[in-house]
Design an enzyme around this catalytic site. Structure first.
Site, mmCIF file in Angstrom:
data_model
loop_
_atom_site.group_PDB
_atom_site.id
_atom_site.type_symbol
_atom_site.label_atom_id
_atom_site.label_comp_id
_atom_site.label_asym_id
_atom_site.label_seq_id
_atom_site.Cartn_x
_atom_site.Cartn_y
_atom_site.Cartn_z
ATOM 1 N N SER A 184 7.351 64.428 44.802
ATOM 2 C CA SER A 184 6.680 63.465 43.926
ATOM 3 C C SER A 184 5.346 63.985 43.415
ATOM 4 O O SER A 184 4.639 63.294 42.693
ATOM 5 C CB SER A 184 6.489 62.133 44.657
ATOM 6 O OG SER A 184 5.822 62.331 45.891
ATOM 7 N N ASN A 240 3.801 56.672 55.227
ATOM 8 C CA ASN A 240 4.302 55.368 54.779
ATOM 9 C C ASN A 240 3.182 54.348 54.572
ATOM 10 O O ASN A 240 3.150 53.649 53.557
ATOM 11 C CB ASN A 240 5.324 54.821 55.777
ATOM 12 C CG ASN A 240 6.559 55.704 55.858
ATOM 13 O OD1 ASN A 240 6.705 56.648 55.064
ATOM 14 N ND2 ASN A 240 7.445 55.424 56.798
ATOM 15 N N THR A 280 6.310 25.681 11.871
ATOM 16 C CA THR A 280 7.257 25.453 12.956
ATOM 17 C C THR A 280 8.605 25.873 12.376
ATOM 18 O O THR A 280 8.836 25.686 11.173
ATOM 19 C CB THR A 280 7.312 23.980 13.415
ATOM 20 O OG1 THR A 280 7.679 23.177 12.303
ATOM 21 C CG2 THR A 280 5.971 23.501 13.964
ATOM 22 N N HIS A 281 9.439 26.475 13.172
ATOM 23 C CA HIS A 281 10.718 27.032 12.680
ATOM 24 C C HIS A 281 10.480 28.044 11.559
ATOM 25 O O HIS A 281 11.339 28.250 10.718
ATOM 26 C CB HIS A 281 11.661 25.934 12.186
ATOM 27 C CG HIS A 281 11.767 24.770 13.127
ATOM 28 N ND1 HIS A 281 12.707 24.712 14.124
ATOM 29 C CD2 HIS A 281 11.023 23.645 13.239
ATOM 30 C CE1 HIS A 281 12.560 23.577 14.799
ATOM 31 N NE2 HIS A 281 11.537 22.915 14.280
ATOM 32 N N SER A 302 4.955 56.420 4.157
ATOM 33 C CA SER A 302 6.346 56.843 4.238
ATOM 34 C C SER A 302 6.461 58.224 3.613
ATOM 35 O O SER A 302 5.747 58.542 2.665
ATOM 36 C CB SER A 302 7.224 55.845 3.488
ATOM 37 O OG SER A 302 8.421 56.473 3.066
ATOM 38 N N ASN A 304 2.691 51.125 6.243
ATOM 39 C CA ASN A 304 3.442 50.473 7.317
ATOM 40 C C ASN A 304 2.570 50.094 8.505
ATOM 41 O O ASN A 304 1.723 50.874 8.929
ATOM 42 C CB ASN A 304 4.565 51.399 7.797
ATOM 43 C CG ASN A 304 5.567 51.687 6.696
ATOM 44 O OD1 ASN A 304 5.814 50.856 5.823
ATOM 45 N ND2 ASN A 304 6.117 52.899 6.708
ATOM 46 N N GLU A 329 3.953 47.301 15.230
ATOM 47 C CA GLU A 329 5.388 47.517 15.477
ATOM 48 C C GLU A 329 5.607 48.203 16.819
ATOM 49 O O GLU A 329 6.511 47.850 17.582
ATOM 50 C CB GLU A 329 5.996 48.373 14.364
ATOM 51 C CG GLU A 329 6.137 47.652 13.039
ATOM 52 C CD GLU A 329 6.646 48.595 11.963
ATOM 53 O OE1 GLU A 329 7.860 48.735 11.827
ATOM 54 O OE2 GLU A 329 5.808 49.204 11.264
ATOM 55 N N TYR A 379 10.155 51.117 55.485
ATOM 56 C CA TYR A 379 10.009 52.032 54.357
ATOM 57 C C TYR A 379 11.318 52.755 54.063
ATOM 58 O O TYR A 379 12.019 53.199 54.963
ATOM 59 C CB TYR A 379 8.912 53.077 54.632
ATOM 60 C CG TYR A 379 8.818 54.109 53.520
ATOM 61 C CD1 TYR A 379 8.043 53.876 52.396
ATOM 62 C CD2 TYR A 379 9.551 55.298 53.577
ATOM 63 C CE1 TYR A 379 7.983 54.795 51.357
ATOM 64 C CE2 TYR A 379 9.496 56.229 52.536
ATOM 65 C CZ TYR A 379 8.712 55.968 51.435
ATOM 66 O OH TYR A 379 8.668 56.867 50.407
HETATM 67 N N1 ARG Z 1 5.910 60.424 48.513
HETATM 68 C C1 ARG Z 1 6.270 59.306 49.312
HETATM 69 C C2 ARG Z 1 6.279 58.032 48.465
HETATM 70 O O1 ARG Z 1 5.777 58.075 47.417
HETATM 71 C C3 ARG Z 1 5.292 59.176 50.427
HETATM 72 C C4 ARG Z 1 5.850 58.509 51.646
HETATM 73 C C5 ARG Z 1 6.966 59.331 52.159
HETATM 74 N N2 ARG Z 1 7.302 59.028 53.516
HETATM 75 C C6 ARG Z 1 8.325 59.586 54.117
HETATM 76 N N3 ARG Z 1 8.496 59.350 55.335
HETATM 77 N N4 ARG Z 1 9.139 60.386 53.466
HETATM 78 O O2 ARG Z 1 6.798 57.012 48.845
#
Ligand code: ARG
Length: 460
Positions: free
Chosen positions: A25, A112, A157-158, A279, A287, A292, A319
């Site tokens: 991550s 966690n 309205t409408h 455009s 535009n 939009e 978790y």
């Molecule tokens: N990168 C993990 C998350 O965003 C952190 C916690 C991960 N914990 C684990 N036991 N794998 O949730």
């Protein structure tokens, strides 16, 4: 065998490259780094007070973290996918710098409770920024309302012309919506601002931790009271995204109106060129891209809300790695909201109002028909009868291509003998507006009262 990972001792073979990429991550959670360090520093201080870490360790941790923070701010830190996420990247960097004290930091906690703490610390700050931006947009709308308190436009309205309203009144309707969005953010922030740290992996920890101390150091209002709930709860993220979604829905409504109003068919407003595009093929086009896109991005945020709800659906305690998927939708929601609020306030300050066109539209839609009915009621006619009489008058006017106020007195008197010369006062849009002079009504006097009320709220 790879010893890269902090948990790799138990494994017989290294994680495959594909799995590393899939489960990592760091690409997105590096954005939590500053808050991760904040949480770690408080945790270390608490552990020291509890006698788990020595004061030398704490000193070294503080020193090392200050250096890491500087590296992050200078964009000099190299994030490694081998170290999976922001927590392990920072811990490794710390350990490289200060040795064993860095390795001791993770005592009595788990990623966690750490990650849940980081997101809450981060989101808490974002909500405060968002609240300021909401009020900035409200201020822009209040300015427009003040300048245009006496500008008459057709109220719909409408999407059919209904009754004349003040353009300022219309702007203030959105100020009210945004006021509720502000309240929802404030309310949601209370539940964001609770501390999971101390729950460790799921069951708490065997060390003599003092969660009250950590919570105080981090400015948390409350402490999560159940360790299983603490590490698995993402309600706060869902709740925030719901509040964000509703805010975007409000802005999508205003956007839709701006788009319609800017169309030459309406011609009620113009939006400054810097918020529009041309455009590539039609030279005449201008535009309204910004409104939009806001309309479109409302869908994007609602998508994130569905995503987060489904992420949590049926998850067993406590978790689960599923929860790593909470970050990208949450980050994108915050980014979208912040960009949208910023651009919207600027754009509203670049709106030109065209009162003549709005008035002309009022005059085309028999917008004062209700006023004529009310006039007859005040002269003694029951409302249902007056409704019918005015319907006939409207039909007559329509057939003659005229507005009600264009009909000569004798003609109007042909529909009811109660009509007198003073009828023309209620048949003008201005007369209609001024007559609705009560709390929440569209009379310019009321609009200016609301402007004053909002100015006071926004200045507080
Ligand atoms: N990168 C993990 C998350 O965003 C952190 C916690 C991960 N914990 C684990 N036991 N794998 O949730």
């Amino acid at each position: 065998m790879s010893q890269d990972k902090t948990w790799s001792g138990r494994f017989n073979e290294p994680v495959s490259e594909l799995v590393k990429k899939y489960t990592g991550s760091i690409d997105f959670d590096q954005r939590l780094a500053k808050w991760d360090i904040q949480g770690s520093l408080a945790h270390a201080q608490m552990l020291t007070q509890a006698g788990v870490l020595s004061s030398e360790d704490l000193l070294a941790i503080r020193q090392g973290m200050a250096e890491i923070l500087a590296e992050i701010e200078a964009g000099k830190i190299e994030w490694s996918l081998d170290l999976e996420d922001v927590h392990m990247n920072i811990e490794r960097r710390l350990t490289d710098k200060i040795g064993d004290a860095g390795k001791r930091l993770h005592t009595g906690r788990s990623r966690n409770d750490q990650v849940a703490t980081d997101i809450r610390l981060w989101l808490r700050d974002q909500i405060s920024d968002i609240q300021n931006l909401i009020q900035n947009l409200q201020a822009a709308l209040v300015e427009l309302a003040e300048k245009n308190a006496a500008v008459v436009m057709p109220g719909f309205t409408h999407l059919q012309v209904a009754q004349p309203v003040s353009f300022g009144h219309h702007m203030l309707a959105y100020v009210e919506m945004l006021g509720r969005d502000f309240e929802r953010m404030a309310d949601c922030r209370k539940r964001v601002n609770r501390m999971p740290l101390g729950a460790a992996a799921l069951a708490g920890t065997t060390y003599p931790i003092q969660r009250e101390t950590t919570a105080e150091l981090l400015g948390f209002e409350q402490i999560c009271q159940n360790s299983l709930d603490a590490v698995s709860d993402r309600d706060f993220a869902i709740e925030f995204t719901a509040a964000a979604g509703l805010l975007m829905i409000h802005l999508s409504r205003l956007s839709e109106e701006l788009i319609l109003w800017m169309s030459p068919r309406f011609g009620f407003i113009d939006i400054a060129d810097r918020f529009c595009t041309g455009s590539s093929i039609m030279p005449q086009k201008k535009n309204p891209d910004v409104p939009e896109l806001v309309r479109g991005k409302a869908g994007r945020v609602i998508g994130h809300l569905s995503g987060l709800l489904l992420l949590m659906k049926s998850q067993p305690l406590a978790y689960n790695k599923d929860n790593q998927e909470d970050k990208e939708p949450l980050f994108d929601t915050v980014d979208t909201l912040i960009d949208t609020l910023r651009i919207y306030a600027d754009m509203m300050r670049g709106v030109t109002v065209k009162p003549e066109n709005m008035r002309a539209a009022v005059m085309q839609g028999f917008a004062t028909a209700t006023d004529l009915a009310d006039y007859l009621v005040k002269k003694g006619m029951p409302f249902r009868d007056s409704h019918e009489v005015v319907a006939q008058a409207v039909r007559h006017a329509e057939q003659n291509g005229a507005d009600l106020s264009d009909l000569p007195l004798e003609v109007l008197q042909g529909f009811s003998s109660l009509v007198a010369e003073d009828v023309y006062e209620v048949l003008t849009p201005e007369g209609s507006l001024n007559a609705r002079n009560h709390l929440g009504g569209t009379a310019p006097e009321q609009v200016l009262k609301q402007v004053a009320r909002w100015k006071e709220i926004l200045a507080a």
